[in-house]
Write a protein that holds these residues in place. Structure first.
Motif, PDB file in Angstrom:
ATOM      1  N   ALA A 124     -31.735  20.395  -2.056  1.00  0.00           N
ATOM      2  CA  ALA A 124     -30.989  21.648  -2.237  1.00  0.00           C
ATOM      3  C   ALA A 124     -29.486  21.395  -2.364  1.00  0.00           C
ATOM      4  CB  ALA A 124     -31.274  22.586  -1.063  1.00  0.00           C
ATOM      5  N   SER A 180     -29.774  27.695  -3.505  1.00  0.00           N
ATOM      6  CA  SER A 180     -30.466  26.418  -3.708  1.00  0.00           C
ATOM      7  C   SER A 180     -31.450  26.150  -2.573  1.00  0.00           C
ATOM      8  CB  SER A 180     -29.449  25.280  -3.820  1.00  0.00           C
ATOM      9  OG  SER A 180     -28.649  25.423  -4.980  1.00  0.00           O
ATOM     10  N   PHE A 181     -31.051  26.451  -1.343  1.00  0.00           N
ATOM     11  CA  PHE A 181     -31.968  26.295  -0.217  1.00  0.00           C
ATOM     12  C   PHE A 181     -33.201  27.174  -0.393  1.00  0.00           C
ATOM     13  CE2 PHE A 181     -29.056  23.622   1.840  1.00  0.00           C
ATOM     14  CZ  PHE A 181     -29.566  23.201   3.059  1.00  0.00           C
ATOM     15  N   LYS A 196     -36.291  18.415   1.273  1.00  0.00           N
ATOM     16  CA  LYS A 196     -35.904  19.673   0.632  1.00  0.00           C
ATOM     17  C   LYS A 196     -34.423  20.007   0.846  1.00  0.00           C
ATOM     18  CE  LYS A 196     -39.925  20.938  -1.083  1.00  0.00           C
ATOM     19  NZ  LYS A 196     -40.165  21.122  -2.526  1.00  0.00           N
ATOM     20  N   ARG A 232     -28.729  19.885  -5.699  1.00  0.00           N
ATOM     21  CA  ARG A 232     -28.908  20.926  -6.721  1.00  0.00           C
ATOM     22  C   ARG A 232     -27.691  21.846  -6.747  1.00  0.00           C
ATOM     23  NH1 ARG A 232     -33.508  23.227  -9.043  1.00  0.00           N
ATOM     24  NH2 ARG A 232     -33.364  25.413  -9.625  1.00  0.00           N
ATOM     25  N   VAL A 286     -35.568  25.770  -3.488  1.00  0.00           N
ATOM     26  CA  VAL A 286     -36.346  24.548  -3.304  1.00  0.00           C
ATOM     27  C   VAL A 286     -37.243  24.607  -2.069  1.00  0.00           C
ATOM     28  CG1 VAL A 286     -34.523  23.211  -4.423  1.00  0.00           C
ATOM     29  CG2 VAL A 286     -34.632  23.279  -1.930  1.00  0.00           C
TER      30      VAL A 286
END
Length: 982
Positions: A143, A88-89, A139, A146, A92
């Motif tokens: 993340a 996820s990091f 962000k 998400r 995004v």
């Protein structure tokens, strides 16, 4: 003592010292994902999960972890590769430089272990102990949310940054039409010259314009050793600096005998042990006259934190012990702490030495003087209906990159001095070290691994010279690094500015004369951006051209740390002054502040008249504005902020709300010698090695360069391998920096890729018995009119084994003018008139990004600049006492914005097409930052009626101004008192 603990599920027994930190233990055992950004637990880079709780390893003793279960970032990946959280990091764009990512990931991991469905506020609270200077916090929060959704099996939306094509929302602006003042004072949209929208403005590309993950994101989120001190050499020695306790002093005697006698000490170096050769720690061309005013070690100390002696020892502890045994007799001199002091008649000289050269006026402490003038300014003021004057002050601040300055040096098997450093200017470091150490250039190699933030502070030689000298003296590998407190006291700073503005304007709002007088400090040495050729043009004044303009600047020596660029060359400080000033002019004229700007701003087709004067006689190419998305940027912010609704609201009571807007421009002629190069090699598997001369080339920039190469060649992004980090294999870059990387490096890459494409198609034409121009190359396939086609790998193999050729190309690229990038920032604030506190409700930024090469990474960079801008506006300031002693030495004393502090931010990328940029792109990493502080200052003025001319806008300053205003109002309303009669 022996310690048993579980690390990432593996039970192990380790020997530790009683005073060893958990950070030291883990890094000693090879867990390099634990980063060291401070020694006080303030930054969160060293976060480790201990029995399910996120802890700072730098302030926790290893002995305290006995019997505990530890999780580091290396323990997060699953059997399928990266964990959901790590992916996820990456997806995004939440790891722009990667230095803080490990800590953020572990804080997020600990949160999700105890709360698998967190709210936005809960994520921000969990990340509040993790600082980020590069990409901000939007962000990472996105993340984590998400990842939580994915872990629940929920569907997540694709990350889609806000990209606005001018033609979609404002077709007149896309054609170069803008508001212009007519004879009767009304505003209409009239066409102006436009050369910015090229024929391929609406072309859809395969790679360019796509939100692709960062080049090295997987390594950055998995704790792979990628930073300077993540790799150790056998036999490494440790160097430590003894620094001056005085702001201005002369060493009368220094005794290092006891220090040299300590067992394990290999060298103690002072000014007596080095040659006295003046140099400049910032990049200067070979033909430039200077100033050259620095020395490896000197007997004159010019700021508290200046270099006195260097100790090189077997361990950090031994080096620290030896430092304490050095005896120094100082003759303390009067200190200059303010540029105004430096101008006084009897001010002490900061540089009285005869060896320095290129100083403008050493007797009066003037490092550089700049004067640019257009028209007749005095006559312009005579013709003005209204003249508005103001003085604005921006204080010294710390760039505060989470990775402090760090260097490792050693001599390789070929006798070459190798320097691993987190510099932003590797080729400049190489040139400087070769001269200082009397080595041939071929005997110096600079390797620049990942850089954990720079922001201009790492564009100078800071520690590289002394570390290299230590290796030359001892013959051993040496490491030298600033602690966080040393970064504050000895590292480069953003200098203070005193800016006086005088503006003449007609009653209808048309500017007729504008004058900016700037007084600023370069600190102890001439490292100020205005001492470089690219810093001699006021970008703020150039944004609002008029017939009569004057820009004068004096850069003065003071007894403070050397200065550095502030994500640009003076533009942020000047923007605060001028954008605040314009709001005051609008108030005096009873004119809408945005309308005043529209009536005066730079338009497509205009000439940069100040730049023309400043660069007279130089070959700088075109000075026309080729493209501008400024009209669309302002329209977006005006609409999304609700400007016309909120601006006129009458405020009463304790909490008062207001909105403000500010504009910035970035880009000025590069030095005539600015150039870069690229070499490209085709491998047998169809991949391409690309060696680029680039300065501040972090993974964000490497990704953009890779996209430029892939798009030009017609291959997948994965086929491109970019090398920018080693001076032994990359072409020389002159004019290094984040902004020039895209233009210079990108131009060279595209040119080399075009040559490579022609070579590939020529060979494919022989393989297919077809004309090269009849062939197409897309997705790594070369096809013609027939059914047969070839892959790039097949062409490479044919070239090697049939034609016996290695396909290689090289290209140089010179760009005389940096394209102009524009930004508009809007802020909504709430001011508490009882406490003076300012709460920023929202920040909107619209940036003229040219053709956006990678929307995802571009948005991340802009969000990072907004976070820094908020700090500059409201909290960041370096403080010194009357003797020049720094009072700010730790991150806990210097408030950086964290995830909880951040307001709602929204970024809009306005697409134009810039002919000078690769594929029409513009560099946008820095431009929005300068507009944040004036936007907030204008919003505070709108809310309260008070204009604060000094940054940061602290509660104390607001309360003083608020009560002064109330007192003035009370005096104005009270009836005149009767005279007292006897």
């Amino acid at each position: 003592m022996e310690l048993e603990l579980q690390i990432n599920g593996v039970i192990t027994s380790l020997q530790v010292e009683a005073n060893e930190t958990l950070l030291s233990l883990l890094r000693r055992e090879g867990y390099y994902g634990i980063r060291q950004g401070c020694e006080t637990g303030d930054c969160g880079a060293c976060t480790v999960v201990v029995d399910g709780v996120a802890r700072s390893a730098c302030v926790m003793l290893a002995a305290q972890a006995g019997g505990c279960s530890l999780t580091t970032v290396e323990g997060l990946p699953s059997a399928q590769g990266l964990s959901t959280l790590q992916r996820s990091f990456v997806e995004v764009g939440a790891a722009p430089c990667g230095f803080c990512s490990s800590g953020m990931l572990l804080s997020a991991y600990a949160l999700l272990q105890r709360n698998n469905h967190p709210s936005d506020d809960e994520v921000r609270e969990a990340l509040s102990g993790n600082l980020c200077r590069c990409g901000g916090y939007e962000k990472p929060v996105q993340a984590v949310l998400r990842a939580a959704a994915l872990l629940h099996g929920e569907e997540v939306e694709e990350v889609t940054p806000n990209v606005v094509r001018q033609s979609e929302q404002n077709p007149l602006a896309a054609l170069g039409m803008d508001r212009q003042l007519t004879a009767n004072g009304a505003t209409d949209r009239l066409p102006v010259i436009t050369s910015g929208m090229s024929a391929n403005a609406d072309t859809e590309y395969a790679i360019v314009g796509k939100s692709l993950p960062m080049y090295n994101a997987a390594q950055l989120v998995s704790g792979t050793p990628t930073f300077v001190t993540d790799i150790e050499r056998r036999g490494m020695l440790h160097a430590r600096l003894l620094t001056s306790p005085h702001a201005h002093a002369v060493i009368r005697d220094i005794d290092v005998a006891e220090a040299r006698a300590v067992s394990g000490v290999h060298a103690v170096l002072t000014y007596k042990d080095v040659s006295r050769s003046p140099y400049s720690s910032v990049e200067r061309g070979l033909l430039e006259s200077g100033p050259y005013d620095q020395f490896l070690l000197d007997y004159v100390l010019r700021y508290a934190g200046d270099r006195v002696a260097l100790v090189v020892a077997e361990s950090p502890e031994i080096a620290e012990e030896a430092l304490g045994l050095i005896q120094v007799e100082y003759e303390v001199k009067p200190a200059l702490l303010d540029p105004r002091q430096a101008l006084e008649q009897n001010a002490p000289r900061v540089h009285p030495e005869s060896e320095a050269r290129g100083i403008f006026d050493a007797a009066h402490n003037i490092a550089t003087r700049v004067r640019n003038e257009v028209g007749d300014v005095d006559k312009g003021f005579e013709e003005a209906d209204v003249i508005v004057e103001g003085e604005y002050i921006v204080p010294m601040a710390q760039p505060a990159p989470l990775e402090t300055h760090r260097v490792v040096t050693y001599i390789d098997a070929d006798g070459v001095l190798v320097v691993r450093t987190n510099t932003q200017s590797p080729h400049h470091v190489r040139r400087t070290l070769a001269r200082l150490l009397n080595l041939p250039l071929r005997k110096v190699r600079v390797i620049r691994p990942e850089v954990g933030g720079g922001f201009g502070s790492k564009q100078a030689v800071v520690l590289e010279d002394l570390c290299a000298l230590a290796t030359q003296v001892t013959g051993r590998p040496v490491t030298l690094a600033f602690s966080r407190s040393e970064e504050f006291t000895s590292g480069p700073v953003w200098p203070n500015y005193i800016i006086r503005l005088k503006t003449g304007v007609k009653q209808d709002g048309k500017l007729v004369a504008n004058q900016m007088a700037l007084l600023t400090s370069t600190g102890a040495y001439a490292t100020h951006p205005l001492t470089a050729p690219e810093g001699v043009v006021s970008q703020a004044l150039s944004l609002y051209p008029c017939a009569n303009m004057r820009y004068v600047a004096e850069v003065l020596y003071t007894n403070t740390p050397p200065s550095s660029a502030l994500r640009g060359y003076s533009s942020a400080q000047e923007a605060f002054a001028l954008e605040s000033h314009l709001d005051e002019i609008a108030r005096r004229l009873r004119l809408d502040a945005l309308e005043l700007r529209r009536r005066n701003w730079l338009r497509t087709g205009d000439e940069l008249v100040l730049a023309k004067v400043a660069t007279a006689g130089q070959d700088v190419g075109s000075l026309l504005v080729e493209s501008s998305g400024l009209a669309e940027c302002l329209r977006l912010v005006e609409e999304k902020l609700g400007w016309h609704i909120k601006r006129g609201v009458v405020n009463n009571g304790r909490l008062r709300r207001g909105v403000g807007v500010a504009l910035t421009m970035q880009g000025s002629p590069l030095p005539p010698a600015s150039t870069s190069g690229a070499t490209m090699k085709l491998n047998e598997d169809g991949s391409f090695d690309v060696f680029v001369g680039a300065g501040s080339c972090e993974d964000n920039e490497r990704t953009l360069l890779a996209q430029v190469a892939a798009e030009t060649l017609g291959v997948a992004l994965e086929s491109i391998v970019i090398y920018t980090e080693d001076t032994a294999v990359t072409p020389t870059a002159i004019g290094e920096g984040v902004t020039s990387t895209l233009y210079l490096g990108g131009g060279a890459v595209r040119k080399a890729a075009e040559q490579m494409r022609r070579q590939i198609l020529a060979i494919a034409g022989r393989m297919l018995n077809a004309l090269p121009e009849s062939l197409k190359m897309s997705d790594g396939l070369i096809s013609g009119a027939g059914e047969q086609d070839f892959t790039v790998a097949q062409v490479a193999a044919y070239a090697l084994y049939v034609e016996n050729r290695q396909l290689m190309t090289s290209a140089s690229w010179r760009l005389a003018q940096v394209p102009l990038t524009f930004a508009v920032v809007g802020a909504e604030v709430e001011v508490d008139t009882e406490t003076g506190g300012v709460r920023v409700e929202q920040i909107l930024a619209a940036v003229d990004a040219g053709r956006v090469i990678n929307p995802l990474l571009t948005e991340t960079r802009i969000q990072g600049s907004l976070a820094q801008g908020l700090g500059s506006a409201l909290s960041e300031e370096l403080l010194y006492d009357a003797k020049g002693q720094p009072l700010t030495k730790h991150l806990g004393d210097y408030h950086l914005y964290n995830a909880v502090d951040m307001p709602r931010t929204q970024v809009y990328l306005v697409e134009t097409t810039e002919p000078a940029g690769p594929f029409g792109a513009k560099a946008v990493s820095e431009v929005a930052m300068g507009a944040v502080a004036p936007a907030i200052a204008n919003a505070v003025a709108s809310a309260t009626g008070i204009r604060l001319p000094s940054l940061p806008l602290t509660p104390e300053r607001i309360l003083r101004a608020w009560h002064a205003q109330l007192q003035a109002q009370a005096q104005a309303q009270s009836p005149a008192q009767e005279p007292i009669r006897s």
